[in-house]
Design an enzyme around this catalytic site. Structure first.
Site, PDB file in Angstrom:
ATOM      1  N   ASP A 135      -4.860   3.570  -1.812  1.00  0.00           N
ATOM      2  CA  ASP A 135      -5.961   3.914  -0.914  1.00  0.00           C
ATOM      3  C   ASP A 135      -6.498   5.291  -1.254  1.00  0.00           C
ATOM      4  O   ASP A 135      -5.786   6.298  -1.141  1.00  0.00           O
ATOM      5  CB  ASP A 135      -5.482   3.881   0.538  1.00  0.00           C
ATOM      6  CG  ASP A 135      -5.257   2.468   1.034  1.00  0.00           C
ATOM      7  OD1 ASP A 135      -6.200   1.670   0.977  1.00  0.00           O
ATOM      8  OD2 ASP A 135      -4.133   2.166   1.470  1.00  0.00           O
ATOM      9  N   ASP A 144      -6.923  -6.358   4.017  1.00  0.00           N
ATOM     10  CA  ASP A 144      -6.228  -5.085   4.144  1.00  0.00           C
ATOM     11  C   ASP A 144      -6.322  -4.605   5.587  1.00  0.00           C
ATOM     12  O   ASP A 144      -7.413  -4.399   6.107  1.00  0.00           O
ATOM     13  CB  ASP A 144      -6.872  -4.059   3.203  1.00  0.00           C
ATOM     14  CG  ASP A 144      -6.216  -2.688   3.268  1.00  0.00           C
ATOM     15  OD1 ASP A 144      -5.173  -2.549   3.929  1.00  0.00           O
ATOM     16  OD2 ASP A 144      -6.755  -1.755   2.641  1.00  0.00           O
ATOM     17  N   GLY A 145      -5.154  -4.417   6.210  1.00  0.00           N
ATOM     18  CA  GLY A 145      -5.117  -3.843   7.544  1.00  0.00           C
ATOM     19  C   GLY A 145      -4.320  -4.654   8.536  1.00  0.00           C
ATOM     20  O   GLY A 145      -4.696  -5.776   8.861  1.00  0.00           O
ATOM     21  N   GLY A 146      -3.205  -4.114   8.990  1.00  0.00           N
ATOM     22  CA  GLY A 146      -2.417  -4.786  10.021  1.00  0.00           C
ATOM     23  C   GLY A 146      -1.683  -6.024   9.562  1.00  0.00           C
ATOM     24  O   GLY A 146      -1.256  -6.837  10.393  1.00  0.00           O
ATOM     25  N   MET A 192      -9.190   8.134  -0.342  1.00  0.00           N
ATOM     26  CA  MET A 192     -10.044   8.589   0.758  1.00  0.00           C
ATOM     27  C   MET A 192     -10.556   9.998   0.464  1.00  0.00           C
ATOM     28  O   MET A 192      -9.828  10.821  -0.094  1.00  0.00           O
ATOM     29  CB  MET A 192      -9.258   8.592   2.076  1.00  0.00           C
ATOM     30  CG  MET A 192      -8.569   7.273   2.389  1.00  0.00           C
ATOM     31  SD  MET A 192      -7.670   7.350   3.954  1.00  0.00           S
ATOM     32  CE  MET A 192      -6.693   5.851   3.851  1.00  0.00           C
ATOM     33  N   GLY A 210      -3.493   4.252   8.128  1.00  0.00           N
ATOM     34  CA  GLY A 210      -2.538   3.160   8.132  1.00  0.00           C
ATOM     35  C   GLY A 210      -1.987   2.916   9.521  1.00  0.00           C
ATOM     36  O   GLY A 210      -2.189   3.702  10.450  1.00  0.00           O
ATOM     37  N   MET A 251     -11.748  -5.914   5.222  1.00  0.00           N
ATOM     38  CA  MET A 251     -10.965  -4.972   6.014  1.00  0.00           C
ATOM     39  C   MET A 251     -10.670  -5.572   7.389  1.00  0.00           C
ATOM     40  O   MET A 251     -11.588  -5.981   8.102  1.00  0.00           O
ATOM     41  CB  MET A 251     -11.719  -3.655   6.177  1.00  0.00           C
ATOM     42  CG  MET A 251     -11.860  -2.836   4.906  1.00  0.00           C
ATOM     43  SD  MET A 251     -10.271  -2.350   4.191  1.00  0.00           S
ATOM     44  CE  MET A 251      -9.570  -1.340   5.506  1.00  0.00           C
ATOM     45  N   SER A 258       0.836  -1.199   0.000  1.00  0.00           N
ATOM     46  CA  SER A 258       0.000   0.000   0.000  1.00  0.00           C
ATOM     47  C   SER A 258       0.866   1.243   0.000  1.00  0.00           C
ATOM     48  O   SER A 258       1.674   1.450   0.915  1.00  0.00           O
ATOM     49  CB  SER A 258      -0.908   0.019   1.230  1.00  0.00           C
ATOM     50  OG  SER A 258      -1.541   1.280   1.350  1.00  0.00           O
ATOM     51  N   HIS A 302      -1.381  -1.296  -4.090  1.00  0.00           N
ATOM     52  CA  HIS A 302      -2.645  -0.927  -3.458  1.00  0.00           C
ATOM     53  C   HIS A 302      -2.688   0.585  -3.264  1.00  0.00           C
ATOM     54  O   HIS A 302      -1.821   1.163  -2.605  1.00  0.00           O
ATOM     55  CB  HIS A 302      -2.774  -1.643  -2.106  1.00  0.00           C
ATOM     56  CG  HIS A 302      -4.141  -1.579  -1.520  1.00  0.00           C
ATOM     57  ND1 HIS A 302      -5.181  -2.362  -1.960  1.00  0.00           N
ATOM     58  CD2 HIS A 302      -4.648  -0.818  -0.510  1.00  0.00           C
ATOM     59  CE1 HIS A 302      -6.266  -2.099  -1.262  1.00  0.00           C
ATOM     60  NE2 HIS A 302      -5.970  -1.162  -0.364  1.00  0.00           N
ATOM     61  N   MET A 353     -12.311   4.358  -0.538  1.00  0.00           N
ATOM     62  CA  MET A 353     -12.975   4.593   0.743  1.00  0.00           C
ATOM     63  C   MET A 353     -13.675   5.942   0.636  1.00  0.00           C
ATOM     64  O   MET A 353     -13.271   6.939   1.240  1.00  0.00           O
ATOM     65  CB  MET A 353     -11.944   4.558   1.876  1.00  0.00           C
ATOM     66  CG  MET A 353     -11.419   3.165   2.145  1.00  0.00           C
ATOM     67  SD  MET A 353      -9.976   3.143   3.239  1.00  0.00           S
ATOM     68  CE  MET A 353      -8.673   3.361   2.023  1.00  0.00           C
ATOM     69  N   HIS A 395      -8.497   1.131  -3.967  1.00  0.00           N
ATOM     70  CA  HIS A 395      -9.461   0.878  -2.894  1.00  0.00           C
ATOM     71  C   HIS A 395     -10.134   2.195  -2.549  1.00  0.00           C
ATOM     72  O   HIS A 395      -9.532   3.082  -1.928  1.00  0.00           O
ATOM     73  CB  HIS A 395      -8.712   0.296  -1.691  1.00  0.00           C
ATOM     74  CG  HIS A 395      -9.559   0.100  -0.481  1.00  0.00           C
ATOM     75  ND1 HIS A 395      -9.017  -0.054   0.777  1.00  0.00           N
ATOM     76  CD2 HIS A 395     -10.911   0.036  -0.307  1.00  0.00           C
ATOM     77  CE1 HIS A 395      -9.989  -0.203   1.659  1.00  0.00           C
ATOM     78  NE2 HIS A 395     -11.150  -0.140   1.013  1.00  0.00           N
ATOM     79  N   SER A 446       2.814  -0.310   6.068  1.00  0.00           N
ATOM     80  CA  SER A 446       3.994  -0.014   6.882  1.00  0.00           C
ATOM     81  C   SER A 446       4.892  -1.232   7.030  1.00  0.00           C
ATOM     82  O   SER A 446       6.107  -1.096   7.192  1.00  0.00           O
ATOM     83  CB  SER A 446       3.565   0.500   8.260  1.00  0.00           C
ATOM     84  OG  SER A 446       2.663  -0.396   8.890  1.00  0.00           O
TER      85      SER A 446
END
Length: 221
Positions: A30, A170-172, A32, A139, A132, A5, A28, A63, A61, A193
């Site tokens: 993002d 997606d996420g963590g 927003m 992030g 998600m 991402s 990816h 959002m 993606h 990250s």
């Protein structure tokens, strides 16, 4: 598939940051709008610019509110896959068909606390389901493990031949959480990250991939 991402990349050097993830399957992106989520990021002109400096397919993606209005524009800009949120529209099938008509794959995303059951009957209209595993908008959040139940449910339908789509998360996602996501049947792993926070992002992409391969090899035994 590993999809770094660029939300976690250096926005002042995006061309170099894309070169740093050589070997990634998707990029990816993002998007927003400061309405659907409390943050503001990239639009179609940035996607067009990024495609001039990389051959890695763009996974956008969205959002955002009003995906009916905005989603086809990302497909027209050259995105490979355009995902929007189930919570953002009353007519997800129409949005998916418009994305496909504009030349991209269509994806549906659900927040961590959104149940998947109301959408199972329409998933045949989609190429991707993005689960998600953090609340969308920022992030660096911690992985929410209970969302893997949704992934397992959809994986069973895919394996039974009832659906044909990519199950994405997606996420963590990082070196510690990617194994449990792989065990749940995820096909594509978004990592921000965990990739761009390392000295060698390309090597990290490959290390994450090897973790997934090892899970697959163990389950086949």
């Amino acid at each position: 598939m590993i999809a770094p991402s660029i939300l976690s990349a250096d926005f002042a050097n995006l061309a170099a940051e894309l070169q740093a993830i050589e070997g990634a399957d998707w990029v990816h992106v993002d998007v927003m709008d400061n309405h659907f989520v409390p943050n503001l990021t990239l639009g179609p002109p940035v996607v067009q610019s990024l495609l001039k400096v990389t051959d890695i397919p763009m996974d956008c993606h969205l959002m955002i509110e009003n995906p009916e209005r905005w989603a086809p524009g990302y497909a027209e800009a050259g995105a490979y896959n355009v995902t929007f949120h189930a919570e953002a529209t009353d007519n997800p099938i129409a949005v998916a068909r418009d994305i496909r008509a504009a030349g991209a794959k269509a994806g549906l995303s659900v927040k961590p606390n959104t149940p998947i059951e109301p959408y199972l009957d329409i998933l045949r209209e989609f190429d991707t389901l993005l689960v998600m595993s953090v609340e969308p908008g920022f992030g660096g959040q911690s992985f929410i493990a209970h969302v893997l139940d949704k992934a397992r449910q959809v994986r069973r339908l895919v394996d039974a031949g009832e659906l044909r789509l990519v199950v994405e998360i997606d996420g963590g996602i990082n070196m510690d959480t990617i194994e449990q996501a792989a065990e749940a049947g995820i096909d594509c792993f978004v990592a921000g990250s965990a990739v761009y926070g390392t000295p060698d992002p390309a090597a990290t992409v490959e290390a994450l991939r090897q973790k997934v391969i090892a899970v697959g090899a163990a389950s086949a035994q």
